[in-house]
Design an enzyme around this catalytic site. Structure first.
Site, short mmCIF file in Angstrom:
data_model
loop_
_atom_site.label_atom_id
_atom_site.label_comp_id
_atom_site.label_asym_id
_atom_site.label_seq_id
_atom_site.Cartn_x
_atom_site.Cartn_y
_atom_site.Cartn_z
N LYS A 188 5.86 69.26 77.55
CA LYS A 188 6.42 69.93 78.72
C LYS A 188 6.01 71.40 78.80
O LYS A 188 5.94 71.97 79.88
CB LYS A 188 7.95 69.85 78.69
CG LYS A 188 8.57 68.47 78.52
CD LYS A 188 8.48 67.65 79.78
CE LYS A 188 9.42 66.44 79.82
NZ LYS A 188 9.19 65.37 78.86
C1 LIG Z 1 9.18 63.98 78.89
C2 LIG Z 1 8.62 63.25 77.73
C3 LIG Z 1 7.95 62.01 77.88
C4 LIG Z 1 7.85 61.32 79.21
O1 LIG Z 1 7.00 61.99 80.11
P1 LIG Z 1 7.04 61.63 81.68
O2 LIG Z 1 6.16 62.64 82.32
O3 LIG Z 1 8.48 61.78 82.09
O4 LIG Z 1 6.55 60.23 81.83
C5 LIG Z 1 7.37 61.45 76.76
N1 LIG Z 1 7.46 62.03 75.55
C6 LIG Z 1 8.11 63.21 75.36
C7 LIG Z 1 8.18 63.77 73.99
C8 LIG Z 1 8.70 63.86 76.44
O5 LIG Z 1 9.35 65.02 76.24
#
Ligand SMILES: *Cc1c(COP(=O)(O)O)cnc(C)c1O
Length: 466
Positions: free
Chosen positions: A112
């Site tokens: 993120k």
């Molecule tokens: C948010 C997240 C995901 C999922 O990603 P999306 O974009 O919502 O599909 C997978 N792994 C981790 C560690 C995350 O923080």
């Protein structure tokens, strides 16, 4: 660049307003009206670029003339200077023609950060140069909240209110949010679960008076700027394995479908992709969809990979909009049906298009632990449970061994130490810069699951209170 809503009824916006508005007024999500395309000779040149240079090339067409190129370049450099590796997204070989793309070297240890660091700069720049302010509200099951808070802290034009379910996220995840003591950061623990938090945020956006008065903004992946920022690493990974001419495949652990939709966007812009393999835990709504063409909601289960404990993947609507040739009216009908009945189906023609590129696979917690152990025994690498689900999916659905498979590593193993410990019998250490995390003072308020009380708290504590 112009942006249109997937439901066809909201105003067309420029980049600046798409960034600030989050959800479209008709309930849809914003997407670019046409894809910027890179020719194959342009794509070939990408292999000589650094991550930041490539990011500028990919992001610039989406931003258009909303921000000068020199300024945009500065924001990108500043965002990724906070990553601890020289290379923002290191690539490691973990098997024959099989790679791990590490996206977790940012300040909060999950992928993120790649998008939210940029978002922090974009919001700050646009708001300050326009003399505006915004109130960011969000709900988090862990990773989005900390990445957003880290990116938005100490910014004068922004006030952040982040809701998390009280007592239902890990200590590391909570402390990464609540130990940020900054005048513009407000952590609210809700007496309820994650769905309650998300419903509260939606209710506040749907309260148009409140939304306009507080100038609400969003940082979850309904915000187009997040998808845009994630497109970069798909091109980057392909350039690194030297396959910009030949096809390449990606395995993506998926929750809200934001990450993998960024990959699909890269394909629309000229990247040669063979397969996108979508990895899920026990919450396998997408796996079932790719097999049958029907999306059917079931109960949410708690798993070792909590950031994927989700039933409704918001960004799937963006894919459907592309596959259905930008037919907003049809999307409106489909999404209404989904909301009313908890399921919808697409026709065979649309399903075949999706099945020619998307593959799904789901794994329970035991299979996830076995994958963590297997990777550790064969390569010495510790991977987090989300990453493990992605790797397992890539292995299960790979159709052509000669095509490189890139598994996206979405979190640092130390962010999920209990799951790693259960799998291999050792706890990964937190990186040095987080040494103090477990001792620092925390600040958050606990509020009941009641939208009126939360709105009052936000009004009383935001600098935007008129
Ligand atoms: C948010 C997240 C995901 C999922 O990603 P999306 O974009 O919502 O599909 C997978 N792994 C981790 C560690 C995350 O923080």
């Amino acid at each position: 660049m112009k942006y249109i809503s997937t439901r066809g009824q909201a105003p067309i916006l420029d980049f600046e307003n798409v960034l600030l508005s989050g959800l479209a007024r008709d309930g849809g999500l914003y997407v670019p009206d046409t894809w910027p395309m890179f020719s194959s000779s342009e794509v070939k040149e990408f292999s000589s670029l650094t991550y930041n240079e490539l990011a500028l090339r990919v992001i610039q067409p989406f931003v258009g003339d909303s921000i000068e190129t020199v300024k945009l370049s500065e924001m990108i450099n500043s965002s990724y200077s906070r990553f601890t590796t020289a290379d923002t997204a290191p690539l490691k070989e973990i098997g024959k023609n099989e790679y791990l793309l590490e996206l977790f070297h940012g300040p909060t240890l999950a992928f993120k950060d790649i998008a939210l660091q940029i978002l922090g700069h974009l919001f700050d720049h646009i708001l300050r140069t326009r003399g505006k302010t915004t109130t960011i509200i969000g709900a988090t099951s862990g990773d989005t909240g900390s990445a957003a808070i880290e990116a938005m802290r100490d910014r004068d034009a922004i006030e952040v209110f982040m809701l998390h379910p009280y007592g239902r996220i890990s200590d590391v995840q909570r402390r990464q949010m609540t130990t940020v003591i900054s005048p513009n950061i407000h952590n609210i623990a809700i007496e309820g679960n994650f769905d309650d938090c998300q419903d509260l945020v939606k209710a506040m956006f749907n309260d148009k008076l409140f939304c306009d008065r507080m100038r609400l903004g969003a940082v979850n992946s309904i915000n187009w700027a997040r998808i845009m920022s994630q497109i970069v690493y798909y091109f980057y990974a392909a350039a690194k394995v030297g396959e910009l001419k030949n096809p390449i495949s990606f395995a993506v652990p998926t929750g809200n479908f934001g990450n993998v939709f960024s990959g699909y966007s890269a394909m629309c812009m000229g990247l040669n992709v063979d397969q996108f393999v979508v990895g899920s835990n026990r919450n396998d709504i997408l796996t079932r969809f790719f097999e049958t063409g029907s999306m059917t909601i079931q109960d949410v289960h708690s798993t070792l990979s909590p950031s994927m404990d989700i039933q409704v993947s918001s960004n799937f609507e963006r894919l459907l909009f592309e596959i259905l040739d930008h037919d907003g009216d049809r999307l409106q009908l489909i999404m209404n049906e989904f909301r009313k009945k908890g399921n919808f189906s697409i026709d065979n023609k649309a399903l075949e298009i999706i099945q020619s590129i998307f593959y799904g696979a789901s794994f329970d917690d035991d299979e996830t632990k076995n994958t963590i152990l297997d990777i550790f025994e064969k390569t010495g690498e510790l991977v987090d449970p989300h990453t493990a689900v992605g790797i397992a999916a890539g292995r299960a659905q790979r159709r052509e061994k000669s095509v490189p498979m890139i598994a996206l590593a979405t979190a640092h193993p130390a962010k999920f130490p209990d799951a790693v410990n259960l799998s291999v019998g050792q706890r990964p250490a937190l990186p040095k810069r987080l040494n103090q995390l477990m001792e620092k003072k925390e600040k958050f308020i606990i509020l009941p699951n009641n939208v009126n009380l939360i709105q009052s708290f936000i009004s009383d504590n935001s600098k935007i209170n008129p």
